[in-house]
Design a protein around this motif. Structure first.
Motif, PDB file in Angstrom:
ATOM      1  N   GLN A  22      -3.602   0.874   1.271  1.00 54.40           N
ATOM      2  CA  GLN A  22      -3.716   0.108   2.518  1.00 54.40           C
ATOM      3  C   GLN A  22      -3.585   1.052   3.718  1.00 54.40           C
ATOM      4  O   GLN A  22      -3.000   2.127   3.615  1.00 54.40           O
ATOM      5  CB  GLN A  22      -2.597  -0.927   2.605  1.00 54.40           C
ATOM      6  N   PRO A  23      -4.131   0.673   4.888  1.00 52.45           N
ATOM      7  CA  PRO A  23      -3.926   1.484   6.085  1.00 52.45           C
ATOM      8  C   PRO A  23      -2.474   1.413   6.551  1.00 52.45           C
ATOM      9  O   PRO A  23      -1.688   0.600   6.061  1.00 52.45           O
ATOM     10  CB  PRO A  23      -4.863   0.838   7.111  1.00 52.45           C
ATOM     11  N   ILE A  24      -2.118   2.263   7.497  1.00 52.67           N
ATOM     12  CA  ILE A  24      -0.744   2.369   7.964  1.00 52.67           C
ATOM     13  C   ILE A  24      -0.229   1.057   8.563  1.00 52.67           C
ATOM     14  O   ILE A  24      -1.008   0.153   8.870  1.00 52.67           O
ATOM     15  CB  ILE A  24      -0.599   3.502   8.996  1.00 52.67           C
ATOM     16  N   VAL A  25       1.077   0.992   8.764  1.00 50.51           N
ATOM     17  CA  VAL A  25       1.731  -0.232   9.218  1.00 50.51           C
ATOM     18  C   VAL A  25       1.159  -0.728  10.538  1.00 50.51           C
ATOM     19  O   VAL A  25       1.043  -1.933  10.758  1.00 50.51           O
ATOM     20  CB  VAL A  25       3.251  -0.013   9.343  1.00 50.51           C
ATOM     21  N   ARG A  26       0.788   0.179  11.427  1.00 47.24           N
ATOM     22  CA  ARG A  26       0.240  -0.242  12.723  1.00 47.24           C
ATOM     23  C   ARG A  26      -0.968  -1.144  12.557  1.00 47.24           C
ATOM     24  O   ARG A  26      -1.270  -1.974  13.421  1.00 47.24           O
ATOM     25  CB  ARG A  26      -0.123   1.001  13.544  1.00 47.24           C
ATOM     26  N   VAL A  27      -1.673  -1.000  11.440  1.00 44.47           N
ATOM     27  CA  VAL A  27      -2.835  -1.838  11.155  1.00 44.47           C
ATOM     28  C   VAL A  27      -2.504  -2.913  10.131  1.00 44.47           C
ATOM     29  O   VAL A  27      -2.879  -4.072  10.280  1.00 44.47           O
ATOM     30  CB  VAL A  27      -4.004  -0.963  10.649  1.00 44.47           C
ATOM     31  N   SER A  28      -1.778  -2.545   9.085  1.00 47.12           N
ATOM     32  CA  SER A  28      -1.514  -3.486   7.991  1.00 47.12           C
ATOM     33  C   SER A  28      -0.400  -4.466   8.293  1.00 47.12           C
ATOM     34  O   SER A  28      -0.403  -5.590   7.796  1.00 47.12           O
ATOM     35  CB  SER A  28      -1.152  -2.709   6.713  1.00 47.12           C
ATOM     36  N   GLY A  29       0.602  -4.039   9.087  1.00 47.37           N
ATOM     37  CA  GLY A  29       1.803  -4.849   9.246  1.00 47.37           C
ATOM     38  C   GLY A  29       2.820  -4.463   8.185  1.00 47.37           C
ATOM     39  O   GLY A  29       2.533  -3.693   7.255  1.00 47.37           O
ATOM     40  N   TYR A  30       4.018  -5.019   8.313  1.00 47.66           N
ATOM     41  CA  TYR A  30       5.119  -4.613   7.439  1.00 47.66           C
ATOM     42  C   TYR A  30       5.122  -5.330   6.096  1.00 47.66           C
ATOM     43  O   TYR A  30       5.730  -4.848   5.147  1.00 47.66           O
ATOM     44  CB  TYR A  30       6.455  -4.850   8.147  1.00 47.66           C
ATOM     45  N   ASP A  31       4.483  -6.454   5.992  1.00 50.88           N
ATOM     46  CA  ASP A  31       4.559  -7.248   4.763  1.00 50.88           C
ATOM     47  C   ASP A  31       3.178  -7.486   4.160  1.00 50.88           C
ATOM     48  O   ASP A  31       2.898  -8.551   3.620  1.00 50.88           O
ATOM     49  CB  ASP A  31       5.245  -8.594   5.049  1.00 50.88           C
TER      50      ASP A  31
END
Length: 579
Positions: free
Chosen positions: A510-519
């Motif tokens: 998955q892409p990084i948290v800035r794009v994917s979100g934390y969950d």
């Protein structure tokens, strides 16, 4: 006649143990005497700032999403214990203890900041044993994104920040120790009162802003890190035993993937192609349209596809962990596991084709820019790295070349050449690597040449700094990058695919948290495409969705499960070897 007796002069060593040595008379002392109010305000302000710095260090969480104002409005038990210890120690041991405490709080804060960074990019905490080497990769990534000068400034700034933090934190703990002993009576009473309040709030479970008032944040984080270090050290031996267990290890070459004999099998990884690309409302419309358009175009060309989901061993980065997990059939979720498995002779999916002797095995690796000994582990006869694909155009941030060019070079150098054996290729597509700026654009395949035509495209692209700083724009550009990579791949298959082409493509994470979100989880799409209907008939029992876009409820497997399922589906016979 009066007789005067000389009074002994006190030295620093003679100073009472519960007071700090007095500064000699001088200009600073005279200024303090001349401006007592200002001096008092400055001293109290300095003391308050020191206390705040210590409390922030003790209460700081290790993830950005948990850092709220309420986080710092709690009572840290470590401060109570520290005050009690400092109050009972003699002067010199107290000074040593204060310095050690300052350095300890510096280390704690630095590790918390590292955890924040790793959680934002890789969706996990910093591993004290394994992750120091990744700082070099981070430096290389920043150099590709910001340029060499910007990366150097950032690195120097980070080191300077840690040094400054260490100095300030140590000065703060030393000053606070002095304040405690100068006001011993008040300090003792306050410490006892704080201990009572902490105990009561802990026993009653009182909370403020959803957090317990009685905090033991620093101790809990330290304990968790110690446990992780122990678990990491234990994991090395356990994983080494696991890697020696392989039910296909002793399978003769003629009994591996017999149902794919004569086929060109191409395993393609699309960087950061995660479930988020298909399901996030801000990203998915363009990606879904691209997948559906690609499915229609491939159907017209005589191809069919089935798609599902795999749960990656990594998140946001460290793509090699996803690649090795998929190909080895082992859960490779750390650099330690990666080093263990790649230094052994575990049978990878790609090596299985090499072992048959019936395929030529090739790696197309545009992201490899230095020696890559893992080629032997993966069973690749030939590897074309970033310098061997003939590209003369500009880099697009981290990505050394556009995916469309990579695929055309693969066609020119390998796939399109006359061969005496079918081909098994591992192809890595990198255009969808963060920071997704600037992005390449599709051009006429006939015009690709050596890639020089991408110069104006790169210059006209967006500035990585603008994209990195904006979560919404990061999502938008990420979606465009996935659309570009998928379009490049499907057009290449339409253009050059044959009756004997079998394409397996998937995301590595998955892409990084800035794009994917934390969950967002770790699921990535995976598809198998072929013209020969017998190829997809072999996986009819998998329950995968038709087309390039997996349904939301399509089966989800661990990425490490794919190797055995694939080998079994295409006729491989397990040897039953045990570790």
């Amino acid at each position: 006649m009066a007789v005067f007796t000389r009074q002994p002069r006190h030295t620093t060593e003679d100073a009472p143990d519960d007071t700090e040595p007095q500064a000699p008379e001088g200009r600073l002392t005279r200024r303090r005497t001349a401006h007592p109010t200002a001096t008092r305000v400055l001293r109290r302000t300095a003391t308050g700032l020191c206390a705040a710095l210590v409390l922030i260090a003790l209460l700081m969480p290790n993830t950005l999403q948990t850092m709220t104002a309420g986080t710092f409005l709690r009572i840290p038990v470590e401060a109570i214990i520290g005050a009690a210890v400092l109050l009972v120690l003699p002067r010199r041991p107290r000074l040593v203890a204060a310095v050690v405490a300052g350095l300890g709080l510096t280390a704690l804060t630095a590790l918390n900041l590292l955890d924040m960074g790793f959680n934002e990019y890789l969706g996990r905490d910093f591993n004290l044993v394994l992750d120091w080497g990744l700082l070099d990769d981070a430096q290389a990534y920043m150099e590709d994104t910001m340029g060499a000068a910007g990366a150097i400034v950032l690195a120097v700034g980070a080191v300077a920040l840690v040094v400054l933090l260490g100095a300030l934190m140590t000065l703060a703990t030393v000053r606070m120790s002095g304040v405690l002993v100068r006001h011993r009576t008040v300090a003792v009473r306050s410490t006892l009162a704080a201990a009572v309040v902490w105990t009561l709030t802990y026993a009653l479970g009182l909370q403020f802003a959803g957090l317990p008032v009685a905090a033991d944040n620093a101790a809990a984080l330290t304990e968790a890190r110690a446990e992780k270090v122990q678990a990491t050290l234990r994991d090395e031996a356990a994983f080494a035993r696991e890697a020696r267990t392989d039910i296909f290890a002793d399978t003769p070459g003629e009994q591996l993937v017999p149902d794919l004999r004569g086929k060109d099998v191409i395993f393609t990884f699309i960087e950061s192609y995660g479930r988020k690309a298909i399901e996030d409302p801000l990203i998915s419309p363009g990606v879904r349209q691209t997948l559906d358009t690609g499915t229609e175009a491939l159907t017209e060309a005589g191809f069919a596809a089935k798609s599902g989901w795999l749960t990656s061993a990594t998140f946001g980065g460290s793509s090699w962990l996803g690649h090795s997990t998929f190909l080895s059939g082992l859960w490779v979720d750390s650099q330690q596991r990666y080093a263990t498995v790649t230094s052994g002779d575990h049978l990878t999916l790609t090596k299985a084709f090499q072992k048959t002797g019936d395929w030529r095995t090739v790696g197309i690796m545009p992201g490899v820019q230095k020696g890559w000994p893992e080629a032997n582990f993966y069973g690749l006869d030939t590897v074309y790295d970033a310098f061997e694909l003939g590209y003369k155009g500009p880099k697009f941030s981290w990505s050394t070349m556009p995916d469309q060019y990579t695929l055309e070079a693969f066609q020119r150098l390998v796939h399109g050449k006359k061969r005496d054996k079918p081909l098994m290729a591992e192809v890595i597509l990198t255009s969808s690597h963060q920071p997704w700026s600037p992005l390449p654009k599709m051009v006429d395949w006939e015009d690709l040449g050596d890639g020089s035509l991408f110069g104006p495209v790169e210059k006209a692209g967006t500035d990585p700094a603008d994209i990195i700083a904006d979560s919404t724009r990061s999502k938008e550009e990420y979606g465009k990058s996935i659309e570009y990579s998928v379009t490049s791949l499907t057009q290449w298959l339409q253009r050059y695919g044959t009756e004997d082409t079998v394409l397996v493509f998937l995301g590595d994470h998955q892409p990084i948290v800035r794009v994917s979100g934390y969950d967002s989880g770790r699921d990535v799409p995976v598809s198998i495409v072929a013209k020969d209907p017998k190829v997809l008939d072999k996986i009819a029992g998998w329950g995968w969705s038709d087309g390039l876009r997996p349904a939301q409820d399509a089966p989800v497997w661990k990425m490490s499960d794919f190797r055995d399922r694939f080998l079994t589906a295409y006729g491989s016979i397990p040897s039953g070897k045990k570790g």
